[in-house]
Design a protein around this motif. Structure first.
Motif, PDB file in Angstrom:
ATOM      1  N   ASP A  38       0.873  -1.170   0.000  1.00 18.90           N
ATOM      2  CA  ASP A  38       0.000   0.000   0.000  1.00 18.90           C
ATOM      3  C   ASP A  38       0.915   1.225   0.000  1.00 18.90           C
ATOM      4  O   ASP A  38       2.135   1.115   0.227  1.00 18.90           O
ATOM      5  CB  ASP A  38      -0.863  -0.051   1.272  1.00 18.90           C
ATOM      6  N   ASP A  40      -0.378   5.113   0.987  1.00 19.31           N
ATOM      7  CA  ASP A  40      -0.701   6.088   2.043  1.00 19.31           C
ATOM      8  C   ASP A  40      -0.709   5.439   3.421  1.00 19.31           C
ATOM      9  O   ASP A  40      -1.409   4.461   3.642  1.00 19.31           O
ATOM     10  CB  ASP A  40      -2.077   6.716   1.768  1.00 19.31           C
ATOM     11  N   MET A  41       0.053   5.980   4.325  1.00 19.71           N
ATOM     12  CA  MET A  41       0.139   5.566   5.739  1.00 19.71           C
ATOM     13  C   MET A  41       0.811   4.205   5.903  1.00 19.71           C
ATOM     14  O   MET A  41       0.736   3.591   6.963  1.00 19.71           O
ATOM     15  CB  MET A  41      -1.264   5.557   6.397  1.00 19.71           C
ATOM     16  N   THR A  42       1.433   3.757   4.774  1.00 18.74           N
ATOM     17  CA  THR A  42       2.263   2.538   4.832  1.00 18.74           C
ATOM     18  C   THR A  42       3.691   2.909   4.436  1.00 18.74           C
ATOM     19  O   THR A  42       4.620   2.720   5.214  1.00 18.74           O
ATOM     20  CB  THR A  42       1.706   1.448   3.894  1.00 18.74           C
ATOM     21  N   ASP A 227      -1.607  -0.806   5.789  1.00 17.47           N
ATOM     22  CA  ASP A 227      -2.003  -0.164   7.054  1.00 17.47           C
ATOM     23  C   ASP A 227      -3.490  -0.373   7.325  1.00 17.47           C
ATOM     24  O   ASP A 227      -3.990  -0.023   8.386  1.00 17.47           O
ATOM     25  CB  ASP A 227      -1.680   1.339   7.023  1.00 17.47           C
ATOM     26  N   ASP A 231      -6.021  -3.892   2.928  1.00 15.12           N
ATOM     27  CA  ASP A 231      -4.766  -4.119   2.188  1.00 15.12           C
ATOM     28  C   ASP A 231      -4.379  -5.594   2.142  1.00 15.12           C
ATOM     29  O   ASP A 231      -3.547  -5.995   1.338  1.00 15.12           O
ATOM     30  CB  ASP A 231      -3.624  -3.310   2.837  1.00 15.12           C
TER      31      ASP A 231
HETATM   32 MG    MG Z   1      -2.990   3.120   3.317  1.00 12.76          MG
END
Ligand code: MG
Ligand SMILES: Nc1nc2c(ncn2[C@@H]2O[C@H](COP(=O)(O)O)[C@@H](O)[C@H]2O)c(=O)[nH]1
Length: 290
Positions: A38, A40-42, A227, A231
Motif C-alpha cells: 500500500d 498512504d500511511m504505509t 495499514d 490491504d
Molecule cells: Mg494506506
C-alpha cells in the motif's frame, strides 16, 4: 535472526510462524520474491510531531489549486467518511458502498477544480508529505536485487508517482496501480480513469484489469505491506503463493484495533513511523547477497 523484530513496536501472534516464513524467503532467494505494498500511511508517514501527515488525496485537498469552497467540501467528506473507514465495529461489506460514495464524491469535487497536469509537480513540492524513515534503503534494496515492487494504492496515482519521483525512488522495478487522472488535450483534469480503487476493493475485482501478476508467475513468495484491513487482499492476483509474510502498520485507534490486526497480519507495527523492521527482514532475506 532479525534484530529489528525485537523493537517495542513489533507485535506478532505467532513469532514461530514469522521466523519460519522469513527463513523460507531467505532460503528460496530474491528470484522468487515480490513485494506488494500500500502507499498512504504505509510507505508515507502517518504523523510527525503530533500532526497528521497528508495522504495523496490530502496533498491535493490542501494545495493552492483547490478553491476555498472546494477544500471545505473535501474536508467535510474526509471528516464524515474517514471515521467510517477505520470504524472497528463495522464490517468491510458495510463499508464498501460508503467508500465508493466517498471516492466518487471526492473525485467529483476535484473535477470541478480544473486541475492542470503541469501543476502536479509543484503541488507535491509544496506539500508536507513525508515518507517513512528508511524508505530509500527499502526501495534501493529491492531495486539492487531486481525484486518487483507493486504499489497498490486507493490514493491518487499521479500524486503518488510524483512523490516517488521527487524522493528519487521511482526505480524501474516499481509498478503502481491507483486512481489516475485523465487530462484533456489542454492538460486539464476531465475525469478519473477506471477502475475506481478504494480502501476495500484492492482485490481480484480490480486486479483482473492488469496482467501485472501474470508476468511474475515465477515469484511465488510475497512480502505484503499495508495499514488497512483492506490491504490484506492486495496480493490476491498472485497465483500459487508458496510463502507470504504480511506486515501491518497499525497507526490509528491502536487499542481498539490491536486484536483484529494481530489476528490478520503476521507482523503488526504499532505506531512505528519507520521501515526499520521491513528493512531488517529484507536485509536478512538478502543477507549474503548484500
Ligand atoms: Mg494506506
Ligand atoms: N484527505 C482525503 N483522504 C482520502 C480521500 N479518499 C481517500 N482518502 C484516504 O486515502 C487512503 C487510501 O490510500 P492508500 O494508498 O492507503 O490505499 C485511505 O486510507 C483514505 O483515508 C479523500 O477524498 N480525502
Amino acid at each position: 535472526m532479525v534484530p529489528e523484530l525485537e523493537k517495542a513496536t513489533v507485535h506478532m501472534k505467532s513469532p514461530e510462524h514469522v521466523r519460519r516464513v522469513i527463513s523460507a524467503l531467505r532460503k528460496e532467494g530474491p528470484d522468487k520474491l515480490q513485494v506488494v505494498s500500500d502507499f498512504d500511511m504505509t510507505l508515507s508517514r502517518f504523523g510527525f510531531n503530533g500532526r497528521r501527515c497528508p495522504t495523496s488525496h490530502n496533498i491535493l485537498d490542501n494545495s493552492q489549486v483547490i478553491s476555498e469552497e472546494g477544500r471545505k467540501k473535501l474536508k467535510d467528506l474526509l471528516h464524515y467518511y474517514y471515521p467510517i473507514e477505520i470504524d472497528p465495529n463495522r464490517t468491510m461489506e458495510e463499508k464498501r458502498p460508503l467508500m465508493v460514495e466517498w471516492w466518487t464524491r471526492a473525485h467529483g469535487l476535484l473535477l470541478q477544480q480544473k486541475i492542470l497536469k503541469r501543476d502536479i509537480a509543484k503541488i507535491v513540492e509544496e506539500s508536507e508529505v513525508m515518507l517513512r524513515d528508511g524508505v530509500n534503503t527499502f526501495f534501493d534494496q529491492l531495486h539492487q536485487h531486481n525484486i518487483p515492487l507493486f504499489i497498490f494504492s486507493a490514493g491518487v496515482g499521479d500524486i503518488l508517482e510524483e512523490v516517488l519521483r521527487q524522493a528519487k525512488v521511482f526505480h524501474p522495478n516499481v509498478n503502481v496501480m491507483s486512481n489516475y487522472m485523465d487530462f484533456d488535450d489542454k492538460g486539464v483534469l476531465r475525469q478519473f480513469k477506471e477502475p475506481l480503487i478504494h480502501t476495500y476493493n484492492k482485490n481480484g475485482s480490480v486486479l483482473e484489469k492488469t496482467d501485472h501478476f501474470q508476468q511474475l508467475s515465477s515469484r511465488t513468495n510475497i512480502i505484503l505491506l499495508g495499514d488497512s484491513m483492506g490491504d490484506l487482499s492486495m496480493a490476491d492476483g498472485v497465483a500459487n503463493v508458496e510463502n507470504i509474510l504480511t506486515i501491518g502498520f497499525l497507526n490509528d485507534k491502536v487499542d481498539e484495533q490491536r486484536g483484529k490486526y494481530r489476528d490478520a497480519y503476521d507482523v503488526v507495527l504499532e505506531k512505528d513511523e519507520t521501515l526499520d523492521v521491513v528493512n531488517g527482514i529484507l536485509c536478512y532475506i538478502l543477507g549474503d547477497l548484500n
